[in-house]
Design an enzyme around this catalytic site. Structure first.
Site, PDB file in Angstrom:
ATOM      1  N   TYR A 160       0.658  -1.345   0.032  1.00  0.00           N
ATOM      2  CA  TYR A 160       0.035  -0.004  -0.024  1.00  0.00           C
ATOM      3  C   TYR A 160       0.961   1.165   0.048  1.00  0.00           C
ATOM      4  O   TYR A 160       2.104   1.275   0.602  1.00  0.00           O
ATOM      5  CB  TYR A 160      -0.858  -0.063   1.380  1.00  0.00           C
ATOM      6  CG  TYR A 160      -1.829   1.144   1.373  1.00  0.00           C
ATOM      7  CD1 TYR A 160      -3.107   1.311   0.769  1.00  0.00           C
ATOM      8  CD2 TYR A 160      -1.249   2.240   2.039  1.00  0.00           C
ATOM      9  CE1 TYR A 160      -3.591   2.550   0.938  1.00  0.00           C
ATOM     10  CE2 TYR A 160      -1.915   3.693   2.184  1.00  0.00           C
ATOM     11  CZ  TYR A 160      -3.280   3.692   1.701  1.00  0.00           C
ATOM     12  OH  TYR A 160      -4.018   4.953   1.688  1.00  0.00           O
ATOM     13  N   GLU A 248      -3.260   7.737  -3.951  1.00  0.00           N
ATOM     14  CA  GLU A 248      -3.300   6.271  -3.205  1.00  0.00           C
ATOM     15  C   GLU A 248      -3.038   5.020  -4.235  1.00  0.00           C
ATOM     16  O   GLU A 248      -4.018   4.965  -5.188  1.00  0.00           O
ATOM     17  CB  GLU A 248      -4.730   5.891  -2.610  1.00  0.00           C
ATOM     18  CG  GLU A 248      -4.698   4.705  -1.717  1.00  0.00           C
ATOM     19  CD  GLU A 248      -6.180   4.545  -0.996  1.00  0.00           C
ATOM     20  OE1 GLU A 248      -6.093   4.532   0.182  1.00  0.00           O
ATOM     21  OE2 GLU A 248      -7.066   4.433  -2.006  1.00  0.00           O
TER      22      GLU A 248
END
Length: 455
Positions: A160, A248
């Protein structure tokens, strides 16, 4: 520690770190965790995944090959051109949880694997034109007008990675985790130690040393770490140049061949930068927005739809929040946040009433105006015009104070309309709650109710 920004753009980005955070992204969930005061702007533009991929590709960041299809036939052609039978079909809907969502036609899943162009075409036919309901859309769902057809890549490792604005540090920060490909909120809640947080000096930007340190903490292999650092640096440049509030990547992956690939991308752009990012904001998909908010935006009104039954029309964000608090205090629920601002004209007031009156959940309307820059008689004119034009069927409570208030009260009194005037906010909020309860009871009993003002 941070030095002062050296350019207006740096100052602008730094100022973004002070704005209030609200909703919708994993960054917001992270913001609530005690270890991370991260947040995003309350008003951010979100674009579809295929557009975000285009921005990444323009920055020379690797993404899976693919393109957007508006029809099943286009989906077939794109899948065939990719030259592989390992395919992914992704519904282009601005909401999280697409993979676990379901369409109103009964088809389950907004992200599906396909093993031939024909199968990709068949899946696209079941998605396009249908409404997808996910955990973020609510029961009303959002329309899927296009799908992304891309190659399926196999990850060796998944991470992530995100660039955000950090309120405590007053500047950008990296948030990353070696546990990618899963919901970051869950990781933050169950294993907060797995989250890596690295501040970035707004003046110097993301240096190779900082990017390398993050890549090493994540555990990239020796053969891929330089490419990971290169991708981080390019994405940070995109983050700054496009006035992005959040970038993101989940998962930020190392594929079976050792390549670094951004498998999935979510970007939100700071609405305050719309004046210099006109090309970006022209890409906004209005079909994905709340219809009420679309109308409010066109009328230049600050509006956010909520789930309550009392419509609010107020001037000034602070007074709007106080009005909503008073409604809650007396047992009611606000149906919206609506700030007219200080320079609203009669037409805007009329538009505001149209938005409130057409919301079926609204059972009463509370107008609370303090006339400073905004004159009360202008508000009164708008109220009278709107109430006359739309034949308002629900109770209307009005509290006016400030500039030209006596003229405004006289206009309302002489209008012949059933408008309940109050001088005190507490009294007005209490009355709006009571009246909305009466309307609710009447509707539940399937009876009509009419309100007669005392002489």
């Amino acid at each position: 520690k941070f030095s002062l920004p050296r350019t207006p753009r740096m100052a602008f980005r730094l100022a973004g770190a002070f704005r209030l955070a609200v909703r919708d992204s994993p960054a917001t969930a992270l913001a609530r965790r005690p270890w991370s005061p991260l947040f995003v702007s309350s008003r951010c533009l979100s674009l579809h995944e295929y557009i975000n991929w285009q921005f990444l590709r323009e920055a020379n960041v690797t993404t899976p090959r693919g393109d957007v299809a508006h029809t099943p036939d286009e989906a077939f052609a794109i899948a065939k051109d990719l030259g592989t039978n390992d395919l992914v079909v992704k519904a282009q809907v601005l909401a999280g949880g697409r993979g676990k969502g379901s369409f109103t036609n009964g088809y389950v899943g907004g992200v599906k694997m396909a093993f031939s162009p024909e199968e990709a075409c068949d899946i696209a036919a079941k998605m396009i034109g249908q409404t997808l309901v996910t955990k973020q859309t609510g029961s009303q769902g959002r329309i899927c007008e296009k799908v992304l057809i891309c190659e399926r890549l196999y990850s060796r490792r998944e991470f992530y990675f995100a660039f955000l604005l950090d309120r405590a540090l007053k500047g950008p920060a990296i948030v990353a985790s070696a546990e990618g490909g899963v919901e970051i909120e869950k990781v933050a809640a169950e294993t907060p130690e797995a989250i890596i947080k690295e501040p970035i000096d707004i003046s110097t930007g993301l240096t190779k040393e900082v990017a390398l340190r993050v890549a090493q903490k994540l555990g990239f292999s020796s053969g891929s770490i330089d490419e990971a650092v290169d991708h981080m640096t390019k994405m940070y440049q995109l983050f700054i140049e496009k006035d992005i509030s959040m970038l993101e990547i989940n998962p930020f992956a190392e594929d079976a061949h050792g390549r670094i690939v951004c498998m999935d991308c979510k970007i939100t752009f700071d609405d305050n930068a719309s004046f210099r990012q006109r090309d970006v904001f022209a890409l906004k998909d209005w079909s994905q927005e709340d219809e009420r908010e679309v109308r409010a935006t066109k009328a230049n009104l600050n509006y956010i739809g909520l789930d309550g039954s009392i419509g609010c029309l107020v001037n000034g964000a602070g007074l709007a929040m106080a009005t909503m608090d008073m409604i809650k205090l007396h047992g009611g629920e606000p149906a919206n946040f609506l700030d007219l601002g200080g320079g609203a004209q009669q037409e805007q007031v009329t538009q505001a009433f149209h938005i409130l009156s057409q919301d079926k959940r609204v059972l009463a309307i509370l107008v609370n105006i303090f006339g400073g820059i905004m004159r009360c008689d202008v508000i009164a004119s708008g109220i009278i015009a709107a109430a006359s034009e739309i034949d308002l069927k629900i109770p209307l409570v009005v509290r006016l104070q400030g500039t030209q208030v006596d003229d405004a009260k006289l206009m309302i009194a002489n209008s012949g309309l059933k408008i309940l005037a109050c001088n005190d906010l507490d009294e007005a909020a209490k009355m709006a709650v009571r009246l909305s309860n009466i309307v609710q009871l009447a509707r539940e009993a399937s009876v009509d109710v009419k309100f007669q003002l005392p002489i």
